[in-house]
Motif scaffolding. Structure first.
Motif, PDB file in Angstrom:
ATOM      1  N   THR A 125      -5.972  -0.183   4.049  1.00 37.01           N
ATOM      2  CA  THR A 125      -5.484   1.011   4.732  1.00 37.01           C
ATOM      3  C   THR A 125      -6.639   2.003   4.786  1.00 37.01           C
ATOM      4  OG1 THR A 125      -3.822   2.788   4.717  1.00 37.01           O
ATOM      5  CG2 THR A 125      -4.470   1.912   2.583  1.00 37.01           C
ATOM      6  N   GLY A 126      -6.557   2.933   5.698  1.00 35.84           N
ATOM      7  CA  GLY A 126      -7.647   3.902   5.847  1.00 35.84           C
ATOM      8  C   GLY A 126      -8.290   3.774   7.207  1.00 35.84           C
ATOM      9  N   LEU A 127      -9.520   4.229   7.295  1.00 34.40           N
ATOM     10  CA  LEU A 127     -10.203   4.257   8.591  1.00 34.40           C
ATOM     11  C   LEU A 127     -10.565   2.837   9.029  1.00 34.40           C
ATOM     12  CD1 LEU A 127     -11.268   6.103  10.838  1.00 34.40           C
ATOM     13  CD2 LEU A 127     -13.453   6.174   9.611  1.00 34.40           C
ATOM     14  N   GLY A 128      -9.798   2.333  10.005  1.00 37.80           N
ATOM     15  CA  GLY A 128      -9.897   0.935  10.396  1.00 37.80           C
ATOM     16  C   GLY A 128     -11.268   0.497  10.853  1.00 37.80           C
ATOM     17  N   GLU A 129     -11.991   1.405  11.505  1.00 29.84           N
ATOM     18  CA  GLU A 129     -13.317   1.040  12.014  1.00 29.84           C
ATOM     19  C   GLU A 129     -14.216   0.557  10.866  1.00 29.84           C
ATOM     20  OE1 GLU A 129     -11.450   3.411  13.168  1.00 29.84           O
ATOM     21  OE2 GLU A 129     -11.537   3.254  15.352  1.00 29.84           O
ATOM     22  N   VAL A 180      -7.686   0.245  18.850  1.00 33.11           N
ATOM     23  CA  VAL A 180      -6.987  -0.602  17.871  1.00 33.11           C
ATOM     24  C   VAL A 180      -7.810  -0.590  16.590  1.00 33.11           C
ATOM     25  CG1 VAL A 180      -6.274  -2.970  17.324  1.00 33.11           C
ATOM     26  CG2 VAL A 180      -5.928  -2.068  19.639  1.00 33.11           C
ATOM     27  N   GLY A 181      -7.142  -0.422  15.475  1.00 31.75           N
ATOM     28  CA  GLY A 181      -7.838  -0.386  14.182  1.00 31.75           C
ATOM     29  C   GLY A 181      -7.838  -1.735  13.501  1.00 31.75           C
ATOM     30  N   ASP A 182      -7.960  -1.696  12.203  1.00 32.25           N
ATOM     31  CA  ASP A 182      -8.053  -2.925  11.413  1.00 32.25           C
ATOM     32  C   ASP A 182      -6.715  -3.601  11.175  1.00 32.25           C
ATOM     33  OD1 ASP A 182      -7.361  -0.599   9.884  1.00 32.25           O
ATOM     34  OD2 ASP A 182      -7.451  -1.868   8.100  1.00 32.25           O
ATOM     35  N   SER A 183      -5.640  -2.808  11.198  1.00 33.99           N
ATOM     36  CA  SER A 183      -4.357  -3.305  10.679  1.00 33.99           C
ATOM     37  C   SER A 183      -3.860  -4.605  11.317  1.00 33.99           C
ATOM     38  CB  SER A 183      -3.288  -2.212  10.802  1.00 33.99           C
ATOM     39  OG  SER A 183      -3.736  -1.054  10.148  1.00 33.99           O
ATOM     40  N   PRO A 184      -4.019  -4.800  12.647  1.00 30.05           N
ATOM     41  CA  PRO A 184      -3.522  -6.064  13.216  1.00 30.05           C
ATOM     42  C   PRO A 184      -4.604  -7.141  13.298  1.00 30.05           C
ATOM     43  CG  PRO A 184      -4.116  -4.606  14.993  1.00 30.05           C
ATOM     44  CD  PRO A 184      -4.485  -3.886  13.723  1.00 30.05           C
ATOM     45  N   THR A 237       1.462  -3.206   9.142  1.00 37.26           N
ATOM     46  CA  THR A 237       2.013  -2.570  10.341  1.00 37.26           C
ATOM     47  C   THR A 237       1.679  -1.083  10.349  1.00 37.26           C
ATOM     48  OG1 THR A 237       4.077  -2.193  11.592  1.00 37.26           O
ATOM     49  CG2 THR A 237       4.318  -2.438   9.212  1.00 37.26           C
ATOM     50  N   THR A 238       1.370  -0.557  11.529  1.00 38.73           N
ATOM     51  CA  THR A 238       0.879   0.831  11.628  1.00 38.73           C
ATOM     52  C   THR A 238       1.022   1.370  13.053  1.00 38.73           C
ATOM     53  OG1 THR A 238      -1.033   2.235  11.119  1.00 38.73           O
ATOM     54  CG2 THR A 238      -1.499   0.189  12.265  1.00 38.73           C
ATOM     55  N   SER A 239       0.987   2.710  13.140  1.00 40.88           N
ATOM     56  CA  SER A 239       0.811   3.321  14.467  1.00 40.88           C
ATOM     57  C   SER A 239      -0.664   3.678  14.646  1.00 40.88           C
ATOM     58  CB  SER A 239       1.686   4.567  14.615  1.00 40.88           C
ATOM     59  OG  SER A 239       1.440   5.475  13.567  1.00 40.88           O
ATOM     60  N   GLY A 240      -1.463   3.360  13.633  1.00 43.15           N
ATOM     61  CA  GLY A 240      -2.912   3.562  13.746  1.00 43.15           C
ATOM     62  C   GLY A 240      -3.313   4.997  13.493  1.00 43.15           C
ATOM     63  N   LEU A 241      -4.528   5.257  13.822  1.00 41.50           N
ATOM     64  CA  LEU A 241      -5.096   6.584  13.615  1.00 41.50           C
ATOM     65  C   LEU A 241      -4.394   7.589  14.531  1.00 41.50           C
ATOM     66  CD1 LEU A 241      -7.537   7.541  11.925  1.00 41.50           C
ATOM     67  CD2 LEU A 241      -8.929   7.223  13.989  1.00 41.50           C
ATOM     68  N   THR A 269       0.843  -1.193   0.000  1.00 39.69           N
ATOM     69  CA  THR A 269       0.000   0.000   0.000  1.00 39.69           C
ATOM     70  C   THR A 269       0.881   1.246   0.000  1.00 39.69           C
ATOM     71  OG1 THR A 269      -0.100  -0.138   2.421  1.00 39.69           O
ATOM     72  CG2 THR A 269      -1.957  -1.077   1.198  1.00 39.69           C
ATOM     73  N   TRP A 270       0.438   2.266  -0.710  1.00 33.31           N
ATOM     74  CA  TRP A 270       1.064   3.590  -0.780  1.00 33.31           C
ATOM     75  C   TRP A 270       2.391   3.571  -1.550  1.00 33.31           C
ATOM     76  CZ3 TRP A 270      -2.572   6.964   0.334  1.00 33.31           C
ATOM     77  CH2 TRP A 270      -3.531   6.662   1.307  1.00 33.31           C
ATOM     78  N   ASN A 271       3.007   4.733  -1.553  1.00 34.08           N
ATOM     79  CA  ASN A 271       4.257   4.901  -2.306  1.00 34.08           C
ATOM     80  C   ASN A 271       5.442   4.598  -1.392  1.00 34.08           C
ATOM     81  OD1 ASN A 271       6.140   5.559  -4.204  1.00 34.08           O
ATOM     82  ND2 ASN A 271       5.885   7.772  -4.003  1.00 34.08           N
ATOM     83  N   THR A 273       5.098   9.004   9.556  1.00 32.45           N
ATOM     84  CA  THR A 273       4.405   9.304  10.821  1.00 32.45           C
ATOM     85  C   THR A 273       3.182   8.407  11.049  1.00 32.45           C
ATOM     86  OG1 THR A 273       3.132  11.017   9.706  1.00 32.45           O
ATOM     87  CG2 THR A 273       5.149  11.717  10.836  1.00 32.45           C
ATOM     88  N   THR A 274       3.104   7.323  10.284  1.00 27.90           N
ATOM     89  CA  THR A 274       1.959   6.409  10.450  1.00 27.90           C
ATOM     90  C   THR A 274       2.388   4.983  10.753  1.00 27.90           C
ATOM     91  OG1 THR A 274       0.999   7.761   8.706  1.00 27.90           O
ATOM     92  CG2 THR A 274      -0.301   5.942   9.437  1.00 27.90           C
ATOM     93  N   VAL A 275       3.692   4.766  10.803  1.00 29.75           N
ATOM     94  CA  VAL A 275       4.212   3.406  11.029  1.00 29.75           C
ATOM     95  C   VAL A 275       5.418   3.476  11.956  1.00 29.75           C
ATOM     96  CG1 VAL A 275       5.210   1.346   9.934  1.00 29.75           C
ATOM     97  CG2 VAL A 275       3.552   2.709   8.674  1.00 29.75           C
ATOM     98  N   ASN A 280      -1.492  12.118   4.873  1.00 27.25           N
ATOM     99  CA  ASN A 280      -1.385  11.651   6.258  1.00 27.25           C
ATOM    100  C   ASN A 280      -1.606  10.141   6.230  1.00 27.25           C
ATOM    101  OD1 ASN A 280      -1.595  11.189   8.980  1.00 27.25           O
ATOM    102  ND2 ASN A 280      -3.725  11.870   9.110  1.00 27.25           N
ATOM    103  N   HIS A 281      -0.615   9.430   5.736  1.00 34.82           N
ATOM    104  CA  HIS A 281      -0.871   8.035   5.398  1.00 34.82           C
ATOM    105  C   HIS A 281       0.344   7.166   5.708  1.00 34.82           C
ATOM    106  CE1 HIS A 281       1.951   7.940   2.098  1.00 34.82           C
ATOM    107  NE2 HIS A 281       1.582   9.157   1.823  1.00 34.82           N
ATOM    108  N   ASP A 282       0.374   6.048   5.067  1.00 33.29           N
ATOM    109  CA  ASP A 282       1.527   5.174   4.976  1.00 33.29           C
ATOM    110  C   ASP A 282       1.458   3.929   5.828  1.00 33.29           C
ATOM    111  OD1 ASP A 282       2.819   6.225   2.883  1.00 33.29           O
ATOM    112  OD2 ASP A 282       4.392   7.252   4.001  1.00 33.29           O
ATOM    113  N   THR A 283       0.313   3.632   6.416  1.00 28.52           N
ATOM    114  CA  THR A 283       0.190   2.291   6.988  1.00 28.52           C
ATOM    115  C   THR A 283       0.593   1.344   5.890  1.00 28.52           C
ATOM    116  OG1 THR A 283      -1.568   2.730   8.553  1.00 28.52           O
ATOM    117  CG2 THR A 283      -1.494   0.507   7.662  1.00 28.52           C
ATOM    118  N   ILE A 284       1.535   0.470   6.191  1.00 28.41           N
ATOM    119  CA  ILE A 284       1.992  -0.387   5.104  1.00 28.41           C
ATOM    120  C   ILE A 284       1.430  -1.798   5.249  1.00 28.41           C
ATOM    121  CG2 ILE A 284       4.254  -0.682   6.234  1.00 28.41           C
ATOM    122  CD1 ILE A 284       5.402  -1.025   3.352  1.00 28.41           C
TER     123      ILE A 284
END
Ligand code: SD4
Length: 325
Positions: free
Chosen positions: A238-242, A216-220, A204-208, A46-48, A84-86, A184-188
């Protein structure tokens, strides 16, 4: 008759002797082709994320298995303080604590996850340790942190000066609706296919940013942020985990592919599943990325701005995703 029988049998026997070695030879050749069948490895994220995806691709080209390649690839972003997202440098929660989430899933359907972990940078590798070293799938919070330290991980301060400054600025207005998109992204989320044709993934992410402590969001969450079925394909979110959790997005995409949808069709249907729960244009972003076993890639997002990085045959490129809006 006896003589004829003898002749018939010996002819068959002789012909058999003539034919059998050829058949054996053909079978051997056929088997050899099957045994040596090499898949062209690929990595998609995901992402660049050129560096992370390239690391994974190189690992795969050098014979690494898909899980190890994915974990090593995402480790680059976990250590990248500018992301700043991971991982290290990730945005903190409302109290100023950086808490990380990650999961992995391999080609055997095994998985591991860590939730809301503090002070440990490489949480995808830690999730892999949970999968391998423990009888559990998920470790959360202090238990995950203690497990990491027992495994030899060195605790670190994950709050960078930049992320701290941004949080202090946020505290002045406390805008609880933090947008997740290209700015404001980059959850990978990464999916890898190795030369044995096996698929695995990591997320992997630092979440929202500025989430409630403990959120806790969707990532894990296996099935939401990541799902892999080696007989079908894999998906990451990626995006809003809820919103991803409510529709079990990555699992949904893999199941749609199992039913015959292409990765692209499956991603689009999963996005529509979310949109069906909302009236009009939603003010949040969700993006999906998927692959099938053939290496066909699909991606789709609600808002424009999502892209993914794809590595194959030493070519690593960033590709813009289609979107609803
Ligand atoms: C979450 N899905 O915690 C993550 C956030 C994210 O890019 O993807 N950020 O909800």
């Amino acid at each position: 008759m006896k003589r004829r029988n003898f002749l018939d049998q010996s002819t068959i026997g002789f012909a058999g002797l003539l034919i059998s070695p050829n058949i054996l030879c053909l079978n051997k050749k056929k088997n050899a082709v099957i045994d040596n069948k090499k898949f062209e490895p690929f990595a998609v994220s995901t992402w660049n994320v050129p560096m992370a995806n390239n690391i994974a691709g190189n690992q795969l080209d050098n014979g690494a298995n898909a899980l190890d390649a994915a974990v090593k690839g995402v480790a680059y972003e976990e250590a990248n303080i500018l992301n700043t997202t991971v991982g290290k440098g990730g945005s903190p929660d409302r109290d100023g604590n950086v808490t990380l989430d990650a999961c992995v899933m391999n080609h055997e359907g095994n998985c591991g996850a860590v939730l809301a972990v503090q002070n440990i940078t490489h949480v995808a590798a830690l999730a892999k340790e949970v999968m391998i070293q423990t009888p559990h799938v998920i470790l959360a919070g202090e238990g995950a942190r203690k497990f990491a330290i027992n495994q030899g991980y060195i605790p670190e301060n994950l709050l960078s000066d930049e992320s701290k400054k941004a949080w202090e600025k946020w505290l002045k207005n406390k805008d609880f609706k933090v947008k997740i998109n290209v700015e404001n992204h980059d959850t990978i989320g990464m999916l890898c296919c190795d030369s044995a044709g096996n698929l695995s993934g990591a997320c992997t992410t630092s979440g929202l940013a500025y989430k409630m402590p403990g959120r806790v969001g969707d990532s894990p969450i296996i099935g939401s942020g990541l799902f892999v079925d080696n007989s079908v394909g894999g998906a990451v979110a990626t995006g809003l985990g809820e919103e991803v959790i409510k529709t079990v997005g990555s699992f949904l995409i893999v199941e749609l592919m199992r039913q015959g949808r292409s990765p692209q069709e499956a991603c689009e249907e999963a996005i529509q599943r979310i949109l069906g729960k909302h009236k009009g244009k939603p003010d949040f972003q969700v993006a999906y990325l998927a692959t099938n076993k053939k290496g066909d890639i699909g991606s789709y997002s609600i808002a424009s701005g999502f892209s993914y990085t794809h590595y194959k045959n030493k070519i690593n490129k960033n590709i813009n995703s289609g979107s609803v809006y």
